[in-house]
Scaffold this motif. Structure first.
Motif, PDB file in Angstrom:
ATOM      1  N   GLN A   1       0.847  -1.184   0.000  1.00  0.00           N
ATOM      2  CA  GLN A   1       0.000   0.000   0.000  1.00  0.00           C
ATOM      3  C   GLN A   1       0.887   1.239   0.000  1.00  0.00           C
ATOM      4  O   GLN A   1       1.775   1.388   0.811  1.00  0.00           O
ATOM      5  CB  GLN A   1      -0.891   0.009   1.230  1.00  0.00           C
ATOM      6  N   LEU A   2       0.619   2.152  -0.934  1.00  0.00           N
ATOM      7  CA  LEU A   2       1.435   3.349  -1.067  1.00  0.00           C
ATOM      8  C   LEU A   2       1.214   4.272   0.109  1.00  0.00           C
ATOM      9  O   LEU A   2       0.080   4.530   0.518  1.00  0.00           O
ATOM     10  CB  LEU A   2       1.084   4.058  -2.369  1.00  0.00           C
ATOM     11  N   GLN A   3       2.315   4.777   0.645  1.00  0.00           N
ATOM     12  CA  GLN A   3       2.226   5.740   1.731  1.00  0.00           C
ATOM     13  C   GLN A   3       3.331   6.774   1.555  1.00  0.00           C
ATOM     14  O   GLN A   3       4.466   6.441   1.229  1.00  0.00           O
ATOM     15  CB  GLN A   3       2.372   5.047   3.087  1.00  0.00           C
ATOM     16  N   LEU A   4       2.976   8.037   1.780  1.00  0.00           N
ATOM     17  CA  LEU A   4       3.933   9.136   1.753  1.00  0.00           C
ATOM     18  C   LEU A   4       3.910   9.816   3.112  1.00  0.00           C
ATOM     19  O   LEU A   4       2.836  10.185   3.602  1.00  0.00           O
ATOM     20  CB  LEU A   4       3.565  10.154   0.667  1.00  0.00           C
ATOM     21  N   VAL A   5       5.086   9.989   3.693  1.00  0.00           N
ATOM     22  CA  VAL A   5       5.174  10.615   5.002  1.00  0.00           C
ATOM     23  C   VAL A   5       6.171  11.759   4.942  1.00  0.00           C
ATOM     24  O   VAL A   5       7.365  11.546   4.708  1.00  0.00           O
ATOM     25  CB  VAL A   5       5.595   9.612   6.084  1.00  0.00           C
ATOM     26  N   GLU A   6       5.665  12.984   5.147  1.00  0.00           N
ATOM     27  CA  GLU A   6       6.527  14.158   5.165  1.00  0.00           C
ATOM     28  C   GLU A   6       7.052  14.399   6.585  1.00  0.00           C
ATOM     29  O   GLU A   6       6.378  14.082   7.568  1.00  0.00           O
ATOM     30  CB  GLU A   6       5.767  15.412   4.722  1.00  0.00           C
ATOM     31  N   SER A   7       8.233  14.976   6.648  1.00  0.00           N
ATOM     32  CA  SER A   7       8.807  15.356   7.937  1.00  0.00           C
ATOM     33  C   SER A   7       9.765  16.519   7.726  1.00  0.00           C
ATOM     34  O   SER A   7      10.129  16.834   6.594  1.00  0.00           O
ATOM     35  CB  SER A   7       9.540  14.169   8.579  1.00  0.00           C
ATOM     36  N   GLY A   8      10.157  17.120   8.830  1.00  0.00           N
ATOM     37  CA  GLY A   8      11.141  18.189   8.782  1.00  0.00           C
ATOM     38  C   GLY A   8      10.594  19.574   8.995  1.00  0.00           C
ATOM     39  O   GLY A   8      11.349  20.543   9.133  1.00  0.00           O
ATOM     40  N   GLY A   9       9.285  19.714   9.002  1.00  0.00           N
ATOM     41  CA  GLY A   9       8.712  21.034   9.224  1.00  0.00           C
ATOM     42  C   GLY A   9       8.829  21.447  10.681  1.00  0.00           C
ATOM     43  O   GLY A   9       8.740  20.622  11.582  1.00  0.00           O
ATOM     44  N   GLU A  10       9.063  22.745  10.882  1.00  0.00           N
ATOM     45  CA  GLU A  10       9.146  23.264  12.240  1.00  0.00           C
ATOM     46  C   GLU A  10       9.108  24.784  12.196  1.00  0.00           C
ATOM     47  O   GLU A  10       8.989  25.386  11.125  1.00  0.00           O
ATOM     48  CB  GLU A  10      10.420  22.795  12.937  1.00  0.00           C
ATOM     49  N   LEU A  11       9.223  25.405  13.354  1.00  0.00           N
ATOM     50  CA  LEU A  11       9.305  26.856  13.460  1.00  0.00           C
ATOM     51  C   LEU A  11      10.759  27.285  13.217  1.00  0.00           C
ATOM     52  O   LEU A  11      11.684  26.745  13.839  1.00  0.00           O
ATOM     53  CB  LEU A  11       8.853  27.297  14.847  1.00  0.00           C
ATOM     54  N   VAL A  12      10.930  28.252  12.325  1.00  0.00           N
ATOM     55  CA  VAL A  12      12.260  28.738  11.992  1.00  0.00           C
ATOM     56  C   VAL A  12      12.207  30.251  11.831  1.00  0.00           C
ATOM     57  O   VAL A  12      11.160  30.797  11.442  1.00  0.00           O
ATOM     58  CB  VAL A  12      12.799  28.049  10.718  1.00  0.00           C
ATOM     59  N   GLN A  13      13.307  30.918  12.126  1.00  0.00           N
ATOM     60  CA  GLN A  13      13.348  32.366  11.980  1.00  0.00           C
ATOM     61  C   GLN A  13      13.539  32.761  10.524  1.00  0.00           C
ATOM     62  O   GLN A  13      14.108  31.998   9.728  1.00  0.00           O
ATOM     63  CB  GLN A  13      14.495  32.935  12.808  1.00  0.00           C
ATOM     64  N   PRO A  14      13.088  33.942  10.163  1.00  0.00           N
ATOM     65  CA  PRO A  14      13.341  34.423   8.794  1.00  0.00           C
ATOM     66  C   PRO A  14      14.829  34.387   8.466  1.00  0.00           C
ATOM     67  O   PRO A  14      15.660  34.720   9.307  1.00  0.00           O
ATOM     68  CB  PRO A  14      12.814  35.867   8.836  1.00  0.00           C
ATOM     69  N   GLY A  15      15.120  33.948   7.245  1.00  0.00           N
ATOM     70  CA  GLY A  15      16.506  33.785   6.836  1.00  0.00           C
ATOM     71  C   GLY A  15      17.077  32.419   7.119  1.00  0.00           C
ATOM     72  O   GLY A  15      18.171  32.091   6.647  1.00  0.00           O
ATOM     73  N   GLY A  16      16.346  31.627   7.863  1.00  0.00           N
ATOM     74  CA  GLY A  16      16.812  30.296   8.228  1.00  0.00           C
ATOM     75  C   GLY A  16      16.577  29.270   7.137  1.00  0.00           C
ATOM     76  O   GLY A  16      16.077  29.580   6.049  1.00  0.00           O
ATOM     77  N   SER A  17      16.954  28.027   7.442  1.00  0.00           N
ATOM     78  CA  SER A  17      16.852  26.933   6.486  1.00  0.00           C
ATOM     79  C   SER A  17      16.163  25.731   7.119  1.00  0.00           C
ATOM     80  O   SER A  17      16.229  25.530   8.336  1.00  0.00           O
ATOM     81  CB  SER A  17      18.247  26.500   6.016  1.00  0.00           C
ATOM     82  N   LEU A  18      15.526  24.960   6.268  1.00  0.00           N
ATOM     83  CA  LEU A  18      14.935  23.679   6.658  1.00  0.00           C
ATOM     84  C   LEU A  18      15.093  22.715   5.502  1.00  0.00           C
ATOM     85  O   LEU A  18      15.139  23.126   4.335  1.00  0.00           O
ATOM     86  CB  LEU A  18      13.441  23.817   6.957  1.00  0.00           C
ATOM     87  N   ARG A  19      15.135  21.436   5.839  1.00  0.00           N
ATOM     88  CA  ARG A  19      15.076  20.407   4.813  1.00  0.00           C
ATOM     89  C   ARG A  19      13.898  19.502   5.097  1.00  0.00           C
ATOM     90  O   ARG A  19      13.851  18.858   6.155  1.00  0.00           O
ATOM     91  CB  ARG A  19      16.354  19.579   4.728  1.00  0.00           C
ATOM     92  N   LEU A  20      12.970  19.471   4.177  1.00  0.00           N
ATOM     93  CA  LEU A  20      11.818  18.584   4.289  1.00  0.00           C
ATOM     94  C   LEU A  20      12.130  17.258   3.614  1.00  0.00           C
ATOM     95  O   LEU A  20      12.832  17.212   2.603  1.00  0.00           O
ATOM     96  CB  LEU A  20      10.587  19.203   3.643  1.00  0.00           C
ATOM     97  N   SER A  21      11.587  16.196   4.176  1.00  0.00           N
ATOM     98  CA  SER A  21      11.730  14.869   3.593  1.00  0.00           C
ATOM     99  C   SER A  21      10.356  14.288   3.300  1.00  0.00           C
ATOM    100  O   SER A  21       9.387  14.584   4.011  1.00  0.00           O
ATOM    101  CB  SER A  21      12.468  13.939   4.549  1.00  0.00           C
TER     102      SER A  21
END
Length: 123
Positions: A1-21
């Motif tokens: 069964q196909l499943q997609l799970v996102e992660s990596g989101g959070e609170l970050v300050q302007p100018g910051g970086s995040l990597r979503l998976s």
């Protein structure tokens, strides 16, 4: 069964970086075009970036030069590297996949969607 799970989101300050998976299971990701979309409160969902089975990419004008999409088929995972984040990037971010087309597009309809991950950019 196909499943997609996102992660990596959070609170970050302007100018910051995040990597979503986006971790996919139940499929061979090689055969799927992948898209990242986002929806902010009170706004329509919009396409952010996508990557084709062959690796070609597309970006929304609002994120060009700041976001980078990639895929690791061996790990069945897609990524969205987000740099120089702005308050207007605040949204729920979703990944989506579809096997019916090899060339991705931000205006194409993707069949399978994840549940989303919240990104908040605020000081």
């Amino acid at each position: 069964q196909l499943q997609l799970v996102e992660s990596g989101g959070e609170l970050v300050q302007p100018g910051g970086s995040l990597r979503l998976s986006c971790a996919a299971s139940g499929i061979t990701l090689n055969y799927y075009a992948i898209g990242w979309f986002r929806q902010a409160p009170g706004k329509e969902r919009e396409g952010v970036s996508c990557i084709s089975t062959g690796g070609s990419t597309e970006y929304a004008n609002s994120v060009k030069g700041r976001f980078t999409i990639s895929r690791d088929n061996a790990k069945s995972t897609a990524y969205l590297q987000m740099n120089s984040l702005r308050p207007e990037d605040t949204a729920i971010y979703y990944c989506a996949v579809d096997r019916s087309f090899k060339i991705c597009g931000l205006r194409k309809e993707y069949k399978f969607w994840g549940q989303g991950t919240q990104v908040t950019v605020s000081s």
